[in-house]
Scaffold this active site. Structure first.
Site, PDB file in Angstrom:
ATOM      1  N   LYS A  19      79.126  -0.059  75.266  1.00  0.00           N
ATOM      2  CA  LYS A  19      80.083  -1.069  75.710  1.00  0.00           C
ATOM      3  C   LYS A  19      81.474  -0.831  75.145  1.00  0.00           C
ATOM      4  CE  LYS A  19      77.492  -4.551  74.369  1.00  0.00           C
ATOM      5  NZ  LYS A  19      76.180  -3.894  74.163  1.00  0.00           N
ATOM      6  N   GLY A  53      77.691  -3.997  66.797  1.00  0.00           N
ATOM      7  CA  GLY A  53      79.027  -3.414  66.728  1.00  0.00           C
ATOM      8  C   GLY A  53      79.202  -2.339  67.765  1.00  0.00           C
ATOM      9  N   HIS A  54      80.432  -1.903  67.898  1.00  0.00           N
ATOM     10  CA  HIS A  54      80.682  -0.771  68.775  1.00  0.00           C
ATOM     11  C   HIS A  54      81.835   0.054  68.238  1.00  0.00           C
ATOM     12  CE1 HIS A  54      82.791  -4.258  70.814  1.00  0.00           C
ATOM     13  NE2 HIS A  54      83.795  -3.479  70.491  1.00  0.00           N
ATOM     14  N   GLN A  76      75.204  -7.049  71.951  1.00  0.00           N
ATOM     15  CA  GLN A  76      73.789  -6.734  72.216  1.00  0.00           C
ATOM     16  C   GLN A  76      73.557  -6.476  73.706  1.00  0.00           C
ATOM     17  OE1 GLN A  76      74.027 -10.018  70.417  1.00  0.00           O
ATOM     18  NE2 GLN A  76      73.722  -9.254  68.374  1.00  0.00           N
ATOM     19  N   ASP A 135      73.520  -1.300  72.659  1.00  0.00           N
ATOM     20  CA  ASP A 135      73.862   0.103  72.353  1.00  0.00           C
ATOM     21  C   ASP A 135      74.063   0.932  73.617  1.00  0.00           C
ATOM     22  OD1 ASP A 135      73.338  -0.503  69.564  1.00  0.00           O
ATOM     23  OD2 ASP A 135      71.219  -0.302  70.045  1.00  0.00           O
TER      24      ASP A 135
END
Length: 432
Positions: free
Chosen positions: A16, A40-41, A226, A13
């Site tokens: 990225k 996720g991003h 991650q 988190d």
């Protein structure tokens, strides 16, 4: 010209998504090399918001090739759903811009069920890990246990029953032990057959593709999920993910040799957050923690879970610099700290009267360490949208420079908002 590996230097988190998107404009190929759809991003491009879990960031840019490497575990239904959602946003995904490693492991429904059953059982005994219940861990277990179903198996439906039987011999024994009904071969076969036709056109010997493109001089961006502190070996075990998240996995998880990996960029948040269970020495369960969470919008992209928040931990990031071979960091969310009277940075730990300059590997010791802080003056001016060092308050520059000294790595990029152009570039990783 270097290929670039992007890793998170904390517990994930770190932001990225924006950085990878910014770099993907300079890359020809973007490779996802580990993890699953448990992380996720979010990408914000021209005001449009894209939420990715399995797909590499390259899919949102025309003319880029996105690759899912063999180090990733793939839930085919989740992947196809993600592709359909992006298609609804106007993005066309075809075998021309997405390739999937033929030797990547598949996540099946029985993996998701087992993940949930274990977490529920662990919750009753107080040993919960805090997984996302998406089947990531059980799928990696089957991969290592040499009983996994892989993408290439979908091309040979005649041999699938035997492979499924081998898988079920293991899983049905577990299910019986957990008081659950067994899974039949037909259920798994039907599950696989429903995705085979759509998934197979994307399948390829990715190692061969990447080797060919590397020799042609393509710029390759390796994208992890991650963060380093969730690495199965180097993280805060057992409160970790089920794969290696460090930069070295970029080679193993894509099929390229380690010599193909060039610049390692560690994405680093200007404070610290963590989702789920496990140690967090600098956590602030107080007004500061609430301030950081609210200002930083600290909720998980995939799960929506509220993140735990705390001060910047230079000890942990320094460890990440070492275990990843980080060349430089991208410091994100500096603007979240605007307005604080003072800032604290953890520079060591105290444990049983001794000082530690690293986090011990022992679970018991990790739970007992106490942070040693340095206090810096904060700043009242806004850093939002700054694109030059001269746009930053003097105290903000001092904070950044002190972080560089403490972690032993320079700031290559500095992010001052979620917008991709609000970035101060010090070093272009592709040109370093």
């Amino acid at each position: 010209m270097a290929n670039v590996v992007v890793v998170g230097s904390q517990w994930g988190d770190e932001g990225k998504g924006k950085i990878v998107d910014w770099l993907s404009e300079r890359a020809d190929i973007v490779v996802r090399f580990q993890g699953g759809h448990n992380a996720g991003h979010t990408l914000v491009i021209d005001g449009k918001v894209y939420k990715l879990s399995l797909l590499p960031s390259g899919v949102v840019r025309q003319g880029k090739l996105a690759v899912i490497g063999n180090g990733v575990v793939i839930d085919p239904h989740a992947l196809l759903s993600e592709m359909d959602k992006l298609a609804g946003q106007g993005l066309t995904i075809t075998p021309e811009n997405l390739r999937i490693a033929e030797n990547a492991t598949l996540i099946l429904s029985l993996h998701r069920e087992l993940d949930g059953l274990r977490e529920d059982a662990a919750n009753d005994t107080g040993t919960k890990i805090g997984t996302t219940r998406r089947g990531i861990g059980p799928a990696y277990e089957d991969k290592v246990g040499r009983r996994a179903i892989r993408v290439l198996d979908l091309a040979d439906l005649e041999s699938l029953p035997g492979k499924v039987d081998r898988l079920l011999t293991h899983h049905n024994a577990l299910r019986r032990g957990l008081g659950q009904p067994e899974v039949s071969q037909d259920v798994i076969l039907d599950e696989l057959k429903t995705v085979a036709e759509r998934l197979l056109p994307y399948s390829e010997a990715v190692w061969r593709l990447l080797d060919r493109e590397r020799r042609r001089g393509a710029r390759i961006l390796f994208e992890g999920a991650q963060g380093t502190l969730l690495d199965i070996d180097h993280g805060t075990y057992p409160f970790v993910t089920s794969s290696n998240t460090v930069a070295g996995q970029a080679a193993a998880g894509s099929g390229m040799g380690p010599g193909s990996v060039g610049y390692v960029l560690g994405i680093t948040k200007a404070y610290t957050t963590r989702v789920g269970e496990g140690p967090f020495p600098t956590e602030q369960q107080n007004e500061i923690g609430n301030f950081l969470g609210e200002r930083g919008h600290e909720f998980g992209t995939v799960t929506g879970r509220k993140r735990r928040c705390g001060w910047f931990d230079a000890v942990l990031v320094r460890q990440s610099v070492a275990t990843n071979g980080i060349s430089g960091i991208a410091l994100t969310k500096l603007d979240v700290l605007d307005g604080l009277d003072e800032l604290k940075i953890c520079v060591g730990y105290e444990l049983d009267g001794e000082t530690y300059d690293y986090l011990p590997a022992s679970q018991g010791l990790q739970a007992r360490v106490k942070p040693i802080y340095e206090t810096l003056e904060g700043w009242k001016e806004s850093t939002v949208g700054a694109r030059r060092w001269s746009d930053l308050p003097a105290q903000a520059v001092k904070y950044v420079r002190h972080i560089e000294e403490l972690i032993g790595a320079p700031v290559a990029l500095l992010s001052t908002s979620p917008e991709r152009d609000d970035t101060i570039l010090v070093t272009d990783p592709f040109e370093d």
